[in-house]
Design a protein around this motif. Sequence first.
Motif, PDB file in Angstrom:
ATOM      1  N   MET A  33     -28.959   4.837  52.540  1.00  0.00           N
ATOM      2  CA  MET A  33     -28.047   3.975  53.292  1.00  0.00           C
ATOM      3  C   MET A  33     -26.618   4.211  52.804  1.00  0.00           C
ATOM      4  N   THR A  34     -25.703   4.346  53.726  1.00  0.00           N
ATOM      5  CA  THR A  34     -24.309   4.573  53.376  1.00  0.00           C
ATOM      6  C   THR A  34     -23.542   3.264  53.488  1.00  0.00           C
ATOM      7  N   PHE A  35     -22.761   2.960  52.435  1.00  0.00           N
ATOM      8  CA  PHE A  35     -21.976   1.732  52.423  1.00  0.00           C
ATOM      9  C   PHE A  35     -20.500   2.055  52.512  1.00  0.00           C
ATOM     10  N   THR A  36     -19.785   1.284  53.281  1.00  0.00           N
ATOM     11  CA  THR A  36     -18.326   1.316  53.218  1.00  0.00           C
ATOM     12  C   THR A  36     -17.913   0.359  52.115  1.00  0.00           C
ATOM     13  N   PRO A  37     -16.661   0.414  51.638  1.00  0.00           N
ATOM     14  CA  PRO A  37     -16.233  -0.545  50.617  1.00  0.00           C
ATOM     15  C   PRO A  37     -16.472  -1.991  51.016  1.00  0.00           C
ATOM     16  N   THR A  38     -16.255  -2.320  52.303  1.00  0.00           N
ATOM     17  CA  THR A  38     -16.477  -3.693  52.751  1.00  0.00           C
ATOM     18  C   THR A  38     -17.949  -4.049  52.665  1.00  0.00           C
ATOM     19  N   ASP A  39     -18.825  -3.105  53.031  1.00  0.00           N
ATOM     20  CA  ASP A  39     -20.262  -3.351  52.940  1.00  0.00           C
ATOM     21  C   ASP A  39     -20.670  -3.614  51.493  1.00  0.00           C
ATOM     22  N   LEU A  40     -20.059  -2.876  50.565  1.00  0.00           N
ATOM     23  CA  LEU A  40     -20.402  -3.052  49.162  1.00  0.00           C
ATOM     24  C   LEU A  40     -20.016  -4.434  48.664  1.00  0.00           C
ATOM     25  N   LEU A  41     -18.848  -4.899  49.057  1.00  0.00           N
ATOM     26  CA  LEU A  41     -18.396  -6.195  48.565  1.00  0.00           C
ATOM     27  C   LEU A  41     -19.045  -7.344  49.315  1.00  0.00           C
ATOM     28  N   TRP A  42     -19.288  -7.174  50.612  1.00  0.00           N
ATOM     29  CA  TRP A  42     -19.846  -8.263  51.410  1.00  0.00           C
ATOM     30  C   TRP A  42     -21.081  -7.792  52.171  1.00  0.00           C
ATOM     31  N   PRO A  43     -22.193  -7.599  51.466  1.00  0.00           N
ATOM     32  CA  PRO A  43     -23.431  -7.188  52.141  1.00  0.00           C
ATOM     33  C   PRO A  43     -23.986  -8.330  52.973  1.00  0.00           C
ATOM     34  N   SER A  44     -24.901  -8.019  53.837  1.00  0.00           N
ATOM     35  CA  SER A  44     -25.545  -9.043  54.657  1.00  0.00           C
ATOM     36  C   SER A  44     -26.457  -9.902  53.786  1.00  0.00           C
ATOM     37  N   CYS A  45     -26.207 -11.201  53.800  1.00  0.00           N
ATOM     38  CA  CYS A  45     -27.055 -12.150  53.061  1.00  0.00           C
ATOM     39  C   CYS A  45     -27.437 -13.298  53.979  1.00  0.00           C
ATOM     40  N   ASP A  46     -27.671 -13.006  55.236  1.00  0.00           N
ATOM     41  CA  ASP A  46     -27.915 -14.054  56.212  1.00  0.00           C
ATOM     42  C   ASP A  46     -29.304 -14.670  56.119  1.00  0.00           C
ATOM     43  N   SER A  47     -30.209 -14.018  55.430  1.00  0.00           N
ATOM     44  CA  SER A  47     -31.567 -14.552  55.322  1.00  0.00           C
ATOM     45  C   SER A  47     -32.119 -14.248  53.932  1.00  0.00           C
ATOM     46  N   PRO A  48     -33.122 -15.012  53.504  1.00  0.00           N
ATOM     47  CA  PRO A  48     -33.715 -14.762  52.185  1.00  0.00           C
ATOM     48  C   PRO A  48     -34.251 -13.348  52.029  1.00  0.00           C
ATOM     49  N   ALA A  49     -34.645 -12.714  53.133  1.00  0.00           N
ATOM     50  CA  ALA A  49     -35.206 -11.360  53.053  1.00  0.00           C
ATOM     51  C   ALA A  49     -34.162 -10.336  52.626  1.00  0.00           C
ATOM     52  N   ASP A  50     -32.873 -10.670  52.747  1.00  0.00           N
ATOM     53  CA  ASP A  50     -31.812  -9.724  52.387  1.00  0.00           C
ATOM     54  C   ASP A  50     -31.644  -9.564  50.879  1.00  0.00           C
ATOM     55  N   LEU A  51     -32.241 -10.441  50.102  1.00  0.00           N
ATOM     56  CA  LEU A  51     -32.020 -10.444  48.662  1.00  0.00           C
ATOM     57  C   LEU A  51     -32.415  -9.115  48.019  1.00  0.00           C
ATOM     58  N   THR A  52     -33.549  -8.572  48.408  1.00  0.00           N
ATOM     59  CA  THR A  52     -34.016  -7.306  47.838  1.00  0.00           C
ATOM     60  C   THR A  52     -33.044  -6.172  48.148  1.00  0.00           C
ATOM     61  N   ALA A  53     -32.551  -6.125  49.381  1.00  0.00           N
ATOM     62  CA  ALA A  53     -31.617  -5.064  49.759  1.00  0.00           C
ATOM     63  C   ALA A  53     -30.305  -5.190  49.003  1.00  0.00           C
ATOM     64  N   VAL A  54     -29.839  -6.404  48.812  1.00  0.00           N
ATOM     65  CA  VAL A  54     -28.594  -6.612  48.066  1.00  0.00           C
ATOM     66  C   VAL A  54     -28.739  -6.098  46.646  1.00  0.00           C
ATOM     67  N   GLU A  55     -29.834  -6.436  45.996  1.00  0.00           N
ATOM     68  CA  GLU A  55     -30.018  -6.080  44.586  1.00  0.00           C
ATOM     69  C   GLU A  55     -30.374  -4.612  44.385  1.00  0.00           C
ATOM     70  N   ALA A  56     -30.599  -3.876  45.466  1.00  0.00           N
ATOM     71  CA  ALA A  56     -30.827  -2.434  45.342  1.00  0.00           C
ATOM     72  C   ALA A  56     -29.568  -1.710  44.886  1.00  0.00           C
ATOM     73  N   VAL A  57     -28.417  -2.345  45.103  1.00  0.00           N
ATOM     74  CA  VAL A  57     -27.144  -1.792  44.644  1.00  0.00           C
ATOM     75  C   VAL A  57     -26.791  -2.458  43.319  1.00  0.00           C
ATOM     76  N   PRO A  58     -26.585  -1.709  42.245  1.00  0.00           N
ATOM     77  CA  PRO A  58     -26.215  -2.323  40.968  1.00  0.00           C
ATOM     78  C   PRO A  58     -24.954  -3.170  41.110  1.00  0.00           C
ATOM     79  N   LEU A  59     -24.914  -4.285  40.409  1.00  0.00           N
ATOM     80  CA  LEU A  59     -23.791  -5.201  40.525  1.00  0.00           C
ATOM     81  C   LEU A  59     -22.466  -4.527  40.182  1.00  0.00           C
ATOM     82  N   HIS A  60     -22.472  -3.645  39.181  1.00  0.00           N
ATOM     83  CA  HIS A  60     -21.215  -3.023  38.756  1.00  0.00           C
ATOM     84  C   HIS A  60     -20.639  -2.075  39.811  1.00  0.00           C
TER      85      HIS A  60
END
Length: 640
Positions: free
Chosen positions: A1-28
């Motif tokens: 999956m390719t992220f733009t800078p905006t995607d990196l800072l503000w990923p989709s978190c609209d549902s509980p199912a998004d949690l796994t996808a968010v955490e696939a990217v290291p916080l740093h």
Amino acid sequence: MTFTPTDLLWPSCDSPADLTAVEAVPLHERGLPATTYHAVLRAARLWPDRPAMVVLPDAARFLRPASVTFAQLHDQVHRTANLLRSLGVTRRAAVGLLAPNTAELPAALLAAQAAGIAAPVNPSLASEHVEQLLRRGGVRVLVAAGPQLDAQVWATARQVAASLRLDALLALAPTEADGPAPALEPVEGTRVGYLAELAASHPADKLVAIEPPAADDLSAYFHTGGTTGTPRLAAHTHANEVVDAWMVAASIPLDENSVMFAGLPLFHVNALIVTLLGPLLRGQQVVWAGPLGYRDPELYGVFWKLVEHYRIASMSAVPTVYSVLARVPVHADISSMRFAAVGASPLPPAVRASFEEHTGIPLCEGYGLTEATCASALGQPGHARPGIVGRRLPYQQVKTVRIDPDTGEWQDLPPGATGVLAVSGPVVFAGYVAEHTAHGPRLEIAGKIRDGWLDTGDLARIDAGGFIHLAGRAKDLIIRGGHNIDPATIEDALLAHPEVTAAAAVGHPDPHAGEVPVAYVTLTPGARVDPAELLTWATERALERAAAPREVIVIDAIPLTAVGRPYKLGLRLDATRRAVLAELAAQGAHCDPERILCRPHDGGVRVTVPAPADEAERRKVTAALDQYVLDWQYAPQPVV
């Protein structure tokens, strides 16, 4: 999956199912600002002319606010930080802030974090508690409400400044003050002046003679709602605050054009994280209430018009605010309001139902504590479930444990089991401030953290979907004959009564069961219901026979801690005193009620009574008190 800078800072978190996808990217890799100061720089660069905050002088003048852009906030922070540096504030020095909300306060707090460490204190605390907190934090410069903003707070600030021999006392003016500021009386040995006047001559474009803070530097001391004595000071790092603010902002469905309402005081972490730093990261405008915030009785009469005028999309408050708003007629277009967040104490189902039915606005419950910076779990519109405070926020972990009362050893519990909730992740605080030394603060964790996991002190269970069900404070559990009773079940039943505005259930000592529940309630003005009727009401609605309260006691107000949580220890002390008096009367023992003292001791309650001079009377008192599982003693000297 390719992220733009905006995607990196503000990923989709609209549902509980998004949690796994968010955490696939290291916080740093998310690209967060390192500190709250860098968040100010970033906001001024991205949105210089956009209003950062609109501050109301008070509810009556909600159409005549002060407005501050992100560029103006940037300049205010620099001028104030440079002033603080000129007054001797260094990176490991704390700046006290003692004031209700006013237009100058947010910049002053952020400047204190840029130059050193911010130490906001509840201005309604007793002066001796204010002094103890500031002394423990090593505060040498105090920013306080000036005489126009709050004369009583200014008097406290002057008293504390003189007692601590502070280097400087800086006064804040009211938002859109009426008339010229009065002259400030001097304090011997302390520089006294208005913050805005003294800061005006300092550079606004950069920090002068100050190294910008780093992510692991301490940013703030927030006092907790301690149950005895002076509240503890919890130390946060810049990373704690920025990450938690981002977690909240990323987890709520609002974009940069959404307007938030802020009515909580800035000495509380919710105000800082949810309604100051979160919007600062996302470029959102915040409408700040006047100095009384949600305590302003005039606010409720104009609240829905205020929502309509500013097109407010969300707000954050405690359950009692929503209980009041559920009774305020809606004579305005409030379609802009997408959801309202609620925290600080459990949300009674009756309050949720009445507010949502009355307004059509969904309530989203959250959970957090000062020792975990602010928020650790949050519900989402459309995913709220009764009795649940949401799912953990990204990059935090939660579990339940059993803590052995004798050894202190932790045992992890399986999903679905009720135990003490533990939290880990980048929001866990640095420790409590034990004292301030010549080298800065000395921190201690006081047994709260084990292998990176924070003991929250709250009871909970985590279901298979990862949702957190709170079951009360571990110390608030009522244990009746070895059976655990969640006081929330009693409180919810009483809050369903239309004339009950607040409720708190605690344990009452009992010679047979150890404890039995009693409940304290407050009522609507002019209420006609009496305690006997409320007792019947609660008994009929109890989830089990053991949870039926023995007594319902009507009081003027539920006592609160320094940060607005119900002060149940105070009610436990009162319940214990009532029990002692009743048993003494039953035994025919004579004792002056005013001379019976109940106070916290080693996690419990100690009762002290005057020793009767007559031996027969002494035997009666001893027999009466020995009936209870209590820590009691005769006063070593006359009780006065």
